[in-house]
Design a protein around this motif. Structure first.
Motif, PDB file in Angstrom:
ATOM      1  N   ALA A  49      -6.460 -19.921   3.271  1.00 31.93           N
ATOM      2  CA  ALA A  49      -7.124 -18.691   2.838  1.00 31.93           C
ATOM      3  C   ALA A  49      -7.203 -17.674   3.975  1.00 31.93           C
ATOM      4  O   ALA A  49      -6.952 -16.476   3.772  1.00 31.93           O
ATOM      5  N   ARG A  50      -7.534 -18.131   5.168  1.00 32.06           N
ATOM      6  CA  ARG A  50      -7.642 -17.200   6.302  1.00 32.06           C
ATOM      7  C   ARG A  50      -6.266 -16.641   6.686  1.00 32.06           C
ATOM      8  O   ARG A  50      -6.138 -15.467   7.011  1.00 32.06           O
ATOM      9  N   ALA A  82      -5.404 -10.473  -4.199  1.00 35.86           N
ATOM     10  CA  ALA A  82      -4.272 -10.279  -3.292  1.00 35.86           C
ATOM     11  C   ALA A  82      -2.981 -10.063  -4.086  1.00 35.86           C
ATOM     12  O   ALA A  82      -2.149  -9.235  -3.721  1.00 35.86           O
ATOM     13  N   GLU A 119      -3.752  -8.266   4.819  1.00 33.22           N
ATOM     14  CA  GLU A 119      -4.241  -7.103   5.575  1.00 33.22           C
ATOM     15  C   GLU A 119      -3.125  -6.464   6.404  1.00 33.22           C
ATOM     16  O   GLU A 119      -3.049  -5.240   6.512  1.00 33.22           O
ATOM     17  N   GLY A 159      -9.809 -14.581  -4.841  1.00 36.13           N
ATOM     18  CA  GLY A 159      -9.209 -13.893  -3.700  1.00 36.13           C
ATOM     19  C   GLY A 159      -7.700 -13.811  -3.841  1.00 36.13           C
ATOM     20  O   GLY A 159      -7.095 -12.757  -3.583  1.00 36.13           O
ATOM     21  N   ALA A 201      -5.334 -14.099   3.999  1.00 33.89           N
ATOM     22  CA  ALA A 201      -6.138 -12.875   4.175  1.00 33.89           C
ATOM     23  C   ALA A 201      -5.537 -12.016   5.275  1.00 33.89           C
ATOM     24  O   ALA A 201      -5.392 -10.793   5.124  1.00 33.89           O
ATOM     25  N   LEU A 209     -11.047 -14.247  -0.049  1.00 36.17           N
ATOM     26  CA  LEU A 209     -10.393 -15.403   0.570  1.00 36.17           C
ATOM     27  C   LEU A 209     -11.224 -15.913   1.747  1.00 36.17           C
ATOM     28  O   LEU A 209     -11.447 -17.129   1.876  1.00 36.17           O
ATOM     29  N   ARG A 210     -11.713 -15.017   2.560  1.00 36.48           N
ATOM     30  CA  ARG A 210     -12.538 -15.445   3.714  1.00 36.48           C
ATOM     31  C   ARG A 210     -13.895 -15.990   3.259  1.00 36.48           C
ATOM     32  O   ARG A 210     -14.396 -16.966   3.825  1.00 36.48           O
ATOM     33  N   ALA A 251      -8.719 -10.073   0.685  1.00 33.78           N
ATOM     34  CA  ALA A 251      -9.020 -10.646   2.005  1.00 33.78           C
ATOM     35  C   ALA A 251     -10.485 -11.067   2.093  1.00 33.78           C
ATOM     36  O   ALA A 251     -10.803 -12.145   2.607  1.00 33.78           O
ATOM     37  N   ARG A 252     -11.367 -10.231   1.578  1.00 34.76           N
ATOM     38  CA  ARG A 252     -12.806 -10.530   1.648  1.00 34.76           C
ATOM     39  C   ARG A 252     -13.134 -11.818   0.873  1.00 34.76           C
ATOM     40  O   ARG A 252     -13.843 -12.691   1.383  1.00 34.76           O
TER      41      ARG A 252
END
Length: 174
Positions: A150-151, A106, A158, A102, A154, A118-119, A115-116
């Motif tokens: 991570a969140r 990024a 975004e 992730g 992300a 990482l989440r 983002a996907r």
């Protein structure tokens, strides 16, 4: 061509890259984020595949690579642990690999994929920590802290839509 049917650049007679055992393997040099470079370009040394490390060696080596801005290479270290470790820990190492990939996406500017992953990785390490064999700090790794990192990353990716600096954005595993 050598005795394996490969030329000096690692490609087979049919133009496909092969390793010493004849398996398809991209021999192009890579940059620090794992992107292929033209044949003959100076690249970053690749991580050897299939290395069996202790969990603490895995964490230490992955952290050094993350600190050096090489999350793609850190993911390969986690992938080795995922493939060679005990079954009960595979979800942990896979989740850590997803976090590294992730960050790689990024840093490459792939907002959606970064983002996907990482989440997904955050969810995987949290789920592992809650599971029957899981624990919140395996081998000293702060899973809750990593999931939060991570969140946040992300969300930042975004909002800005811009690539991150892999070295500056790298997490602390412990």
């Amino acid at each position: 061509m050598d005795s394996t049917g490969r030329g000096d650049d690692g490609r087979s007679a049919g133009g496909r890259d092969r390793d010493e055992e004849g398996r398809a393997r991209n021999a192009r040099p890579r940059d620090g984020l794992g992107r292929p470079l033209p044949y003959g370009a100076a690249g970053v040394a690749r991580q050897p595949e299939g290395v069996v490390r202790t969990p603490r060696e895995t964490v230490a080596e992955a952290q050094a690579l993350l600190d050096d801005g090489k999350p793609f290479h850190a993911h390969e270290v986690f992938e080795d642990a995922w493939k060679s470790g005990p079954e009960a820990e595979r979800a942990l190492w896979r989740g850590l690999a997803q976090l590294a990939v992730g960050l790689t996406h990024a840093a490459r500017g792939n907002v959606t994929g970064g983002a996907r992953l990482l989440r997904r990785g955050a969810g995987a390490v949290e789920e592992w920590a809650r599971g029957p064999a899981g624990q919140p700090r395996p081998y000293g790794v702060d899973l809750a802290g990593l999931a939060g990192w991570a969140r946040r990353l992300a969300g930042t990716v975004e909002v800005t839509g811009a690539p991150v600096d892999a070295r500056e954005a790298a997490p602390r595993l412990r």
